[in-house]
Design a protein around this motif. Structure first.
Motif, PDB file in Angstrom:
ATOM      1  N   VAL A 116     -15.382  -8.932   0.790  1.00  0.00           N
ATOM      2  CA  VAL A 116     -14.850  -7.764   1.495  1.00  0.00           C
ATOM      3  C   VAL A 116     -13.385  -8.010   1.826  1.00  0.00           C
ATOM      4  O   VAL A 116     -13.022  -9.082   2.342  1.00  0.00           O
ATOM      5  CB  VAL A 116     -15.650  -7.493   2.781  1.00  0.00           C
ATOM      6  N   ALA A 117     -12.544  -7.036   1.530  1.00  0.00           N
ATOM      7  CA  ALA A 117     -11.100  -7.182   1.744  1.00  0.00           C
ATOM      8  C   ALA A 117     -10.648  -6.357   2.940  1.00  0.00           C
ATOM      9  O   ALA A 117     -11.153  -5.244   3.163  1.00  0.00           O
ATOM     10  CB  ALA A 117     -10.327  -6.756   0.502  1.00  0.00           C
TER      11      ALA A 117
ATOM     12  N   ALA B 103      -9.668 -14.554   5.221  1.00  0.00           N
ATOM     13  CA  ALA B 103      -9.056 -13.575   4.311  1.00  0.00           C
ATOM     14  C   ALA B 103      -8.077 -12.686   5.065  1.00  0.00           C
ATOM     15  O   ALA B 103      -6.992 -12.353   4.559  1.00  0.00           O
ATOM     16  CB  ALA B 103     -10.144 -12.731   3.642  1.00  0.00           C
ATOM     17  N   VAL B 104      -8.443 -12.306   6.284  1.00  0.00           N
ATOM     18  CA  VAL B 104      -7.555 -11.482   7.106  1.00  0.00           C
ATOM     19  C   VAL B 104      -6.274 -12.249   7.429  1.00  0.00           C
ATOM     20  O   VAL B 104      -5.164 -11.705   7.347  1.00  0.00           O
ATOM     21  CB  VAL B 104      -8.275 -11.054   8.401  1.00  0.00           C
ATOM     22  N   LYS B 105      -6.419 -13.516   7.776  1.00  0.00           N
ATOM     23  CA  LYS B 105      -5.247 -14.323   8.111  1.00  0.00           C
ATOM     24  C   LYS B 105      -4.336 -14.511   6.909  1.00  0.00           C
ATOM     25  O   LYS B 105      -3.105 -14.472   7.032  1.00  0.00           O
ATOM     26  CB  LYS B 105      -5.687 -15.681   8.651  1.00  0.00           C
TER      27      LYS B 105
ATOM     28  N   SER C 246      -2.620  -1.592   0.360  1.00  0.00           N
ATOM     29  CA  SER C 246      -3.857  -2.345   0.571  1.00  0.00           C
ATOM     30  C   SER C 246      -4.356  -3.010  -0.707  1.00  0.00           C
ATOM     31  O   SER C 246      -5.210  -3.900  -0.648  1.00  0.00           O
ATOM     32  CB  SER C 246      -4.944  -1.422   1.145  1.00  0.00           C
ATOM     33  N   GLN C 247      -3.851  -2.583  -1.868  1.00  0.00           N
ATOM     34  CA  GLN C 247      -4.217  -3.262  -3.105  1.00  0.00           C
ATOM     35  C   GLN C 247      -3.808  -4.741  -3.041  1.00  0.00           C
ATOM     36  O   GLN C 247      -4.450  -5.598  -3.663  1.00  0.00           O
ATOM     37  CB  GLN C 247      -3.541  -2.588  -4.292  1.00  0.00           C
ATOM     38  N   LEU C 248      -2.748  -5.046  -2.306  1.00  0.00           N
ATOM     39  CA  LEU C 248      -2.337  -6.440  -2.155  1.00  0.00           C
ATOM     40  C   LEU C 248      -3.420  -7.241  -1.433  1.00  0.00           C
ATOM     41  O   LEU C 248      -3.707  -8.388  -1.795  1.00  0.00           O
ATOM     42  CB  LEU C 248      -1.025  -6.521  -1.388  1.00  0.00           C
TER      43      LEU C 248
ATOM     44  N   THR D 267      -7.698 -11.215  -1.587  1.00  0.00           N
ATOM     45  CA  THR D 267      -9.089 -11.568  -1.299  1.00  0.00           C
ATOM     46  C   THR D 267      -9.825 -11.959  -2.572  1.00  0.00           C
ATOM     47  O   THR D 267     -10.611 -12.914  -2.593  1.00  0.00           O
ATOM     48  CB  THR D 267      -9.793 -10.389  -0.610  1.00  0.00           C
ATOM     49  N   ARG D 268      -9.566 -11.241  -3.647  1.00  0.00           N
ATOM     50  CA  ARG D 268     -10.232 -11.551  -4.917  1.00  0.00           C
ATOM     51  C   ARG D 268      -9.809 -12.919  -5.429  1.00  0.00           C
ATOM     52  O   ARG D 268     -10.646 -13.708  -5.877  1.00  0.00           O
ATOM     53  CB  ARG D 268      -9.900 -10.476  -5.953  1.00  0.00           C
TER      54      ARG D 268
END
Length: 720
Positions: free
Chosen positions: A363-364, A82-84, A347-349, A354-355
Motif C-alpha cells: 500500500v502506497a 514507506a511513508v517516511k 502521488s505516482q512518485l 513504495t513499489r
C-alpha cells in the motif's frame, strides 16, 4: 448477473482507426483549428502569451495559492517506513504531524515547492514533464534523488500506446559521446511524471489554460500596435502654413514655406514661416475609435476566460465586494481542483517509491494539497460559528487542529501545581484529579455562549443605516466605515478561534490548581492561581500582525480612491511589529492575571466544599464571555488603527506634490461619547499632531477607552 459476464477487455479504442493519425487516439488536439496553437507550434505561441502583463498576473493568481497550499504526505494505511521514505524523498511533512518535524533545510534532493512552481507551468503549455531519478542508499532502501524538468520546447515527439495511454516522449537530439551525430532521446512513461491540463482521449499535449484567451490576446496585440501608431502620428498634430488672405505667394515662397514647416520640431529652438504665411497646427477632425476601451474589454475577456475576473474589479465600473466574493469563491474552487489533480499526478512518485522498496502489492501513501486559498479568517469564522451554534465543543482534537492550522506550538500537558509548605497545600493524591481529567467535560463549557465583543458589532446590510451621513472630508478621504467594521469583526472572529485552544488550556490549568487547593483546604492557594501566557501571546501576535496589515491596506485603498497616485503596495509600508508584539504580551499577561484572579475569588466566595462540577461551572463563568473576547477585540482595534496611521505616513512621504489634510472621524460609532463627538471632524496641522491624540490609532480622550472606534483620516487638499 454472474461475475463471468463482466467484460474483461475493451472492444473499442480512442479512435475509430487507431494509428491512422485521426481521432482521439493521437497525442494532440485534432479539433484545434488555429495553426499557431497546434503542437509543437503552440509552445512558442503560448510562451509569447505568458509575457503579457494581464496574463502574467493571471498565472501568478493561480501559481501563488498553489505554492501556499498545505502539501502533505497522507499515509492512507501504508507502512510507516514507506511513508517516511516518501516524506524524506520529497521533503514534505506527514499529515497529522507538525511542519517543524520535517527537519532542517534541504541542501540537496527534491525541493517540493520548487517542483510545484515548475509543475504549475502545465497550465501554460497544457503539459509539463519531469524525469524521476532514484538512488539506493547504504541501508538498501531506494529514495528519490532528483526530479529534473523536461521543458516542452525540448520535446519533439509524444508517443502513445494503442489503448491511448502514454508510452514515451522523445526529446530533441543530443550529441552522442565521441561523435558528431545528434540522436533523439526516448524517455519511457514509467520514468516520467507527466502533468497534463484538460486531457481528452490520448491528447497528452493537453489544453492550455490560456487557450480560450488566445483570440482576445491576439486582437489586443494588434489594438496596442494600432493605438501606438495613432499616438505617434496624430498626438502632436500636423503643422500647416497657410497664405495670408489677399496674398499670392510665388512657387519659391511656397517651396520655402513647405521646407520650414517640415523642419518644425518641439524644443527650445522653435520654427518660423516666411512672411505672408500663417502657421497652424491641425489635429484630428472628427472622432477616432476608443482604443483604450477596446483594449480594456480584451483584458476583461482574457480574465473571464480564466475565471480570474476578480482581478478586474478594481478597474471596472461594476465591481463590488459581493461580486468579488463570488469570483473569489469560484477561483478558489478552480484552484483546489487543479491542486488535487497535481497531487494525484505527484502521488505516482509515492507509488513508485513504495513499489521499488516493498513490492507491487504494498500500500502506497499519497500526496495531498490542503485547502488552497483558504484564509485564516475563513477558518476562524467557521470554527467560531460552529462553536456558537453548539455544533462542536472545544476538545483536544479541535485544539490540535487549530494549533496546526495556525502553526502554534504543541500543547504542554497541564499538571497539578506543587505548592510549597508556606501555604499548606499539597499535591493531590490517590484518586482522579483535574490534571488527569479531560477538560472541559462534555456540555460544561462553550467558548462563546454569547460573546460580548467589546468593539464594533457585526455589520451587515440591515444595520448599515446606523452610520451617520459622511461628511465632505470623509467622502473625499474615500473611507468605507462598513468595510472597516466588517474586517474588524472578521479579525476578532479569527482571534477567538485561535483562543479556543488557549482558553481550553487555561481552563484545564485553573481546574487543576483549584482542585488542588480545595483538596488541601487552602484559601491562600486560591489567591495564587497562575496561567501560562506563551501560547496566548503568540496567538495575539498572529492576529495583530494581520490586523495591522489590514489597516495598511485600508489606507492605501482609501487614498487611492481619494485620487492619490502613491504607487505603494502593502509590503512598502513598514509596521512597528516589535511594538505590536510587546503590546500582545502585555495584553495576554493582564488578561491571564484577571482570569486567574477572578476564578480564585469566585472559588473563595463559594468555599472549600466545591465538587468538580461546581469548579467547572466557576471556570466556564469566568472564561465566557469574560475578558478574553474583550482582549482580542482591543488587540485587533489597536493593531488595525496602528497600521492605518503607519500607512498614512508612508503615503504622505510618497506624494510630496500633494498637501494632505489630517482629521478625526467618528463615523463608525453611532453612539459615540461626548469627547469623541466633540473631536469629530477636528483638523490637525499635521500627522504627527494627530498621532499624539491617537496613540497607536485610538483617541486617547475617549470615555470608552479601548472600545474607541474613532480614526484618523487623510484627504488631499484642494488646490488654492
Amino acid at each position: 448477473m454472474p461475475a463471468q459476464d463482466a467484460p474483461l477487455r475493451a472492444l473499442g479504442g480512442m479512435s475509430s482507426n487507431i494509428g491512422s493519425g485521426f481521432g482521439w487516439g493521437v497525442p494532440g488536439d485534432e479539433t484545434e483549428h488555429v495553426p499557431d496553437l497546434v503542437w509543437p507550434a503552440s509552445v512558442a505561441t503560448l510562451s509569447r502569451m505568458r509575457t503579457d502583463g494581464v496574463i502574467s498576473s493571471i498565472l501568478a493568481a493561480y501559481t501563488s495559492p498553489l505554492l501556499a497550499a498545505d502539501w502533505r504526505i497522507d499515509p492512507r494505511g501504508a507502512d510507516p517506513l514507506a511513508v517516511k521514505i516518501c516524506a524524506d524523498s520529497l521533503g514534505l511533512p506527514i499529515l497529522g504531524e507538525k511542519v517543524d518535524d520535517i527537519g532542517p533545510a534541504r541542501r540537496q534532493g527534491v525541493k517540493f515547492l520548487e517542483h510545484v512552481r515548475l509543475a504549475a507551468l502545465h497550465l501554460v503549455w497544457g503539459h509539463f514533464a519531469f524525469e524521476d531519478v532514484y538512488e539506493i542508499r547504504p541501508d538498501g532502501l531506494t529514495y528519490l534523488a532528483a526530479l529534473p524538468e523536461r521543458m516542452p520546447s525540448t520535446i519533439v515527439e509524444i508517443r502513445v500506446n494503442p489503448d491511448g495511454t502514454l508510452k514515451s516522449i522523445v526529446q530533441e537530439g543530443m550529441q552522442g559521446q565521441g561523435t558528431n551525430s545528434f540522436n533523439g532521446v526516448e524517455i519511457p512513461a514509467k520514468q516520467l511524471l507527466w502533468y497534463c491540463h484538460s486531457r481528452e482521449g490520448a491528447n497528452y499535449v493537453g489544453r492550455s489554460l490560456l487557450r480560450a484567451a488566445y483570440s482576445y490576446w491576439l486582437l489586443k496585440i494588434e489594438g496596442m500596435r494600432a493605438n501606438a501608431v495613432g499616438l505617434s502620428r496624430f498626438s502632436a498634430g500636423t503643422p500647416v502654413a497657410e497664405p495670408l488672405p489677399g496674398t499670392n505667394p510665388t512657387q519659391v515662397q511656397i517651396t520655402e514655406a513647405q521646407r520650414m514647416v517640415s523642419s518644425i520640431r518641439v524644443g527650445q529652438q522653435g520654427g518660423a514661416v516666411p512672411v505672408g504665411f500663417k502657421l497652424r497646427i491641425i489635429g484630428i477632425e472628427g472622432t477616432l475609435p476608443d482604443a483604450l476601451a477596446t483594449l480594456r474589454y480584451y483584458d476583461e475577456q482574457v480574465a473571464r476566460s480564466t475565471l480570474t475576473s476578480i482581478l478586474d474589479l478594481g478597474s471596472t465600473a461594476n465591481g463590488s465586494r459581493a461580486l468579488g466574493d463570488n469570483f473569489a469563491d469560484l477561483l478558489q474552487r478552480s484552484l483546489q481542483s487543479i491542486a488535487n489533480q497535481m497531487a494525484e499526478t505527484a502521488s505516482q512518485l509515492c507509488v513508485r517509491l513504495t513499489r521499488y522498496n516493498f513490492g507491487d502489492d504494498a500500500v502506497a501513501p499519497v500526496i495531498t494539497a490542503g485547502d488552497v486559498g483558504a484564509s485564516k479568517a475563513t477558518i476562524a469564522q467557521s470554527i467560531t460559528g460552529l462553536i456558537q451554534a453548539g455544533a462542536i465543543t472545544p476538545d483536544p482534537a479541535l485544539e490540535s487542529f487549530v494549533r496546526e492550522a495556525y502553526h502554534l506550538p504543541a500543547a504542554v500537558p497541564v499538571t497539578a501545581p506543587k505548592e510549597g509548605p508556606t501555604d499548606g497545600t499539597e499535591a493531590l493524591k490517590g484518586s482522579k484529579t483535574a490534571a488527569s481529567r479531560v477538560w472541559p467535560p462534555p456540555g460544561a463549557f462553550k467558548l462563546t455562549d454569547e460573546v460580548a465583543i467589546s468593539g464594533p458589532r457585526i455589520v451587515n446590510a440591515a444595520d448599515a443605516k446606523t452610520y451617520r451621513d459622511p461628511t465632505e472630508a470623509e467622502q473625499a478621504a474615500g473611507i468605507d466605515p462598513q468595510a472597516i467594521d466588517a474586517e474588524h469583526d472578521t479579525l476578532v472572529a479569527e482571534g477567538l478561534a485561535l483562543f479556543a485552544a488557549v482558553v481550553i488550556a487555561w481552563g484545564a490549568a485553573l481546574a487543576a490548581q483549584i482542585m488542588a487547593a480545595l483538596v488541601a483546604g487552602s484559601l491562600v492557594a486560591l489567591a495564587r492561581l497562575k496561567l501560562k501566557t506563551a501560547d496566548a501571546v503568540e496567538a495575539l501576535q498572529l492576529v495583530m500582525h494581520e490586523a495591522a496589515a489590514t489597516g495598511v491596506r485600508q489606507v492605501l485603498d482609501e487614498t487611492g480612491r481619494a485620487g492619490a497616485d502613491h504607487g505603494l503596495a502593502p509590503d512598502d509600508v513598514t509596521v512597528n511589529t516589535a511594538e505590536l508584539d510587546e503590546l500582545a504580551e502585555a495584553l495576554a499577561e493582564h488578561t491571564a492575571s484577571v482570569v486567574a484572579g477572578t476564578a480564585g475569588r469566585e472559588a473563595q466566595r463559594l468555599g472549600t466544599a466545591l465538587d468538580e462540577a461546581e469548579v467547572d461551572a466557576v471556570i466556564a463563568q469566568v472564561l465566557t464571555p469574560g475578558p478574553v473576547p474583550q482582549m482580542v477585540s482591543e488587540a485587533v482595534a489597536r493593531a488595525m488603527a496602528g497600521g492605518r496611521v503607519e500607512a498614512m505616513e508612508a503615503v504622505i512621504a510618497a506624494t510630496p506634490g500633494i498637501e494632505w489634510e489630517i482629521s478625526a472621524s467618528a463615523v463608525r460609532d453611532p453612539g459615540t461619547c461626548d469627547r469623541c463627538e466633540e473631536n469629530d471632524g477636528h483638523v490637525y496641522p499635521d500627522l504627527a499632531t494627530g498621532r499624539a491624540d491617537f496613540p497607536l490609532g485610538l483617541y486617547k480622550a475617549c470615555l470608552g477607552r479601548t472600545r474607541c472606534r474613532c480614526l484618523l483620516i487623510a484627504r488631499p487638499k484642494a488646490p488654492q
